[in-house]
Design a protein around this motif. Structure first.
Motif, mmCIF file in Angstrom:
data_model
loop_
_atom_site.group_PDB
_atom_site.id
_atom_site.type_symbol
_atom_site.label_atom_id
_atom_site.label_comp_id
_atom_site.label_asym_id
_atom_site.label_seq_id
_atom_site.Cartn_x
_atom_site.Cartn_y
_atom_site.Cartn_z
ATOM 1 N N ASP A 83 57.578 45.197 9.879
ATOM 2 C CA ASP A 83 58.540 46.148 10.435
ATOM 3 C C ASP A 83 57.866 47.490 10.714
ATOM 4 N N VAL A 84 56.724 47.402 11.419
ATOM 5 C CA VAL A 84 55.960 48.585 11.806
ATOM 6 C C VAL A 84 55.624 48.506 13.291
ATOM 7 N N HIS A 85 55.208 49.617 13.837
ATOM 8 C CA HIS A 85 54.793 49.689 15.238
ATOM 9 C C HIS A 85 53.340 49.230 15.370
ATOM 10 N N VAL A 110 51.394 51.586 5.597
ATOM 11 C CA VAL A 110 52.337 52.082 6.588
ATOM 12 C C VAL A 110 53.739 51.764 6.095
ATOM 13 N N ALA A 111 54.588 52.759 6.097
ATOM 14 C CA ALA A 111 55.977 52.526 5.698
ATOM 15 C C ALA A 111 56.674 51.674 6.751
ATOM 16 N N SER A 112 57.605 50.865 6.312
ATOM 17 C CA SER A 112 58.401 50.091 7.264
ATOM 18 C C SER A 112 59.250 51.056 8.087
ATOM 19 N N ARG A 113 59.760 50.585 9.195
ATOM 20 C CA ARG A 113 60.605 51.400 10.074
ATOM 21 C C ARG A 113 61.754 52.027 9.297
ATOM 22 N N GLU A 114 62.422 51.224 8.518
ATOM 23 C CA GLU A 114 63.570 51.696 7.749
ATOM 24 C C GLU A 114 63.160 52.776 6.738
ATOM 25 N N ASP A 115 62.089 52.528 5.986
ATOM 26 C CA ASP A 115 61.619 53.503 5.000
ATOM 27 C C ASP A 115 61.115 54.776 5.676
ATOM 28 N N ASP A 116 60.459 54.615 6.822
ATOM 29 C CA ASP A 116 59.919 55.752 7.550
ATOM 30 C C ASP A 116 61.028 56.690 8.007
ATOM 31 N N PHE A 117 62.089 56.134 8.605
ATOM 32 C CA PHE A 117 63.197 56.969 9.070
ATOM 33 C C PHE A 117 63.950 57.594 7.904
ATOM 34 N N SER A 118 64.084 56.865 6.831
ATOM 35 C CA SER A 118 64.759 57.390 5.646
ATOM 36 C C SER A 118 63.988 58.590 5.100
ATOM 37 N N GLU A 119 62.665 58.475 5.047
ATOM 38 C CA GLU A 119 61.823 59.570 4.561
ATOM 39 C C GLU A 119 61.892 60.773 5.492
ATOM 40 N N TYR A 129 56.255 70.100 19.804
ATOM 41 C CA TYR A 129 55.250 69.945 20.847
ATOM 42 C C TYR A 129 54.133 70.941 20.564
ATOM 43 N N ILE A 130 52.942 70.431 20.230
ATOM 44 C CA ILE A 130 51.805 71.290 19.916
ATOM 45 C C ILE A 130 50.683 70.934 20.883
ATOM 46 N N GLY A 131 50.212 71.930 21.614
ATOM 47 C CA GLY A 131 49.160 71.683 22.597
ATOM 48 C C GLY A 131 49.697 70.781 23.688
ATOM 49 N N ASP A 132 49.264 69.535 23.698
ATOM 50 C CA ASP A 132 49.721 68.603 24.721
ATOM 51 C C ASP A 132 50.337 67.338 24.127
ATOM 52 N N LYS A 133 50.748 67.393 22.836
ATOM 53 C CA LYS A 133 51.294 66.202 22.191
ATOM 54 C C LYS A 133 52.557 66.525 21.413
ATOM 55 N N TRP A 134 53.492 65.568 21.387
ATOM 56 C CA TRP A 134 54.659 65.648 20.529
ATOM 57 C C TRP A 134 54.266 65.132 19.158
ATOM 58 N N ARG A 135 54.704 65.801 18.096
ATOM 59 C CA ARG A 135 54.385 65.401 16.729
ATOM 60 C C ARG A 135 55.637 65.487 15.872
ATOM 61 N N LEU A 136 55.749 64.562 14.904
ATOM 62 C CA LEU A 136 56.807 64.600 13.908
ATOM 63 C C LEU A 136 56.209 65.244 12.665
ATOM 64 N N VAL A 137 56.712 66.406 12.284
ATOM 65 C CA VAL A 137 56.123 67.136 11.167
ATOM 66 C C VAL A 137 57.200 67.615 10.201
ATOM 67 N N ASN A 138 56.788 67.840 8.962
ATOM 68 C CA ASN A 138 57.645 68.442 7.964
ATOM 69 C C ASN A 138 57.748 69.926 8.288
ATOM 70 N N GLN A 139 58.902 70.516 8.054
ATOM 71 C CA GLN A 139 59.059 71.939 8.362
ATOM 72 C C GLN A 139 58.044 72.787 7.607
ATOM 73 N N ASN A 140 57.584 72.337 6.444
ATOM 74 C CA ASN A 140 56.589 73.082 5.677
ATOM 75 C C ASN A 140 55.240 73.137 6.380
ATOM 76 N N HIS A 141 55.064 72.315 7.428
ATOM 77 C CA HIS A 141 53.824 72.294 8.201
ATOM 78 C C HIS A 141 53.521 73.679 8.773
ATOM 79 N N PHE A 142 54.548 74.475 9.004
ATOM 80 C CA PHE A 142 54.379 75.767 9.652
ATOM 81 C C PHE A 142 54.256 76.889 8.628
ATOM 82 N N SER A 143 53.326 76.725 7.690
ATOM 83 C CA SER A 143 53.145 77.732 6.654
ATOM 84 C C SER A 143 52.033 78.713 7.004
#
Length: 182
Positions: A83-85, A110-119, A129-143
């Motif tokens: 259940d991964v990409h 790799v977390a399964s799809r279900e676990d990944d979305f839950s997390e 969107y950073i530079g030229d790519k979309w990224r999924l990040v934790n809000q704490n990433h912007f410290s």
């Protein structure tokens, strides 16, 4: 750079050696990742074989790296079972060398799809969107400050459909952090 990386950079001047080494690494990485994902889920080879609709003997051979080719169809069976990409790409040798240097058991999980979305929901991740790519990040990433332009899609409240998200652009780190924390 590490000794391994320096050695590979030097050795990869030989085109045939570079291709042969990376082919071997790819086989080993696929074998190791299938093994790691199976162990992560506490499955037996028999359980994985059943879920992937292949024989247990084939799972064993693949996990041992005893293959010279795998079809995309077989890889998709593993992807569905775990259940991964499944992500296949052509990449530079520099990136390949870094993949060799950074290979470790934890990076193969790799977390399964279900676990990944839950997390992602639990950690309040956002799409940025950073530079030229979309990224999924934790809000704490912007410290820490950054001068790059960023576009943020705010986390989605339960009552809003994804196509109703508002996209906002921020020119600097301060504006972005202010938007995230409010």
């Amino acid at each position: 750079m590490s000794v391994l990386v320096n050695r590979l950079v030097d050795d990869f001047a030989d085109k045939d050696y570079a291709h042969s080494y990376m082919e071997s690494h790819t086989i080993s990485r696929i074998a190791a990742q299938i093994y790691a994902l199976r162990k992560q889920r506490n499955w037996s080879q028999k359980e994985l074989a059943k879920r992937a609709d292949i024989t247990q003997e084939r799972v064993c051979k693949i996990e041992c790296g005893d293959f010279t080719s795998l079809t995309l169809s077989t890889l998709r069976k593993f992807s569905d079972a775990f259940d991964v990409h499944l992500h296949v790409e052509f990449t530079s040798f520099n990136k390949g060398i870094l993949d060799v240097a950074n290979l470790n058991p934890k990076n193969l999980e790799v977390a399964s799809r279900e676990d990944d979305f839950s997390e992602a929901k639990r950690e309040e991740k956002i799409v940025v969107y950073i530079g030229d790519k979309w990224r999924l990040v934790n809000q704490n990433h912007f410290s820490r400050p950054s001068t790059k332009n960023k576009t943020v899609i705010s986390t989605i409240p339960e009552n809003i459909k994804p196509n109703e998200q508002k996209v906002e652009s921020y020119r600097n780190w301060h504006d972005l952090k202010t938007a995230i924390t409010h």
